[in-house]
Design an enzyme around this catalytic site. Structure first.
Site: not given
Length: 90
Positions: A77-79, A42
Site C-alpha cells: 500500500i505504501h509507495p 514496511r
C-alpha cells in the site's frame, strides 16, 4: 548524565522476517521496537543510543537494507520511495 537519542529508520520490507531480523541485527544500537506492517510492506525500527552513536548505527543498518531490499519487486500500500526512505534521529 547523557540524554539518549532515538533513531526511527523506515524500511520497505514488512514481510520477510529473515531480512527484517538481519536488518535489526545490523543496526548497531539498542533496538527498542520493530513494527512490522505487511500490508504496507514496511518495517519501522526504533533504536536508542548516546549522541554520536546513532549515525553510524543507522548507516550500518542501511547498508544491510540495500543488500536485502529490492524496491523494483516491492508491492504494498505504501509507495516505493526507497529501500530505506527516512531515518530520523531525534
Amino acid at each position: 548524565m547523557t540524554t539518549p537519542l532515538l533513531a526511527i529508520p523506515n524500511v520497505s520490507e514488512g514481510r520477510d522476517r529473515q531480512a527484517i531480523g538481519a536488518v535489526a541485527a545490523a543496526f548497531d544500537a539498542r533496538l527498542l521496537d520493530v513494527h512490522l506492517d505487511p500490508d504496507h510492506h514496511r518495517s519501522v525500527f526504533t533504536l536508542a543510543g548516546a549522541p554520536g552513536q546513532l549515525a553510524g548505527a543507522v548507516l550500518s543498518g542501511a547498508a544491510e537494507v540495500i543488500r536485502r531490499v529490492d524496491v523494483n519487486r516491492h508491492v504494498g500500500i505504501h509507495p516505493r520511495v526507497g529501500a530505506i526512505d527516512v531515518a530520523p534521529i531525534v
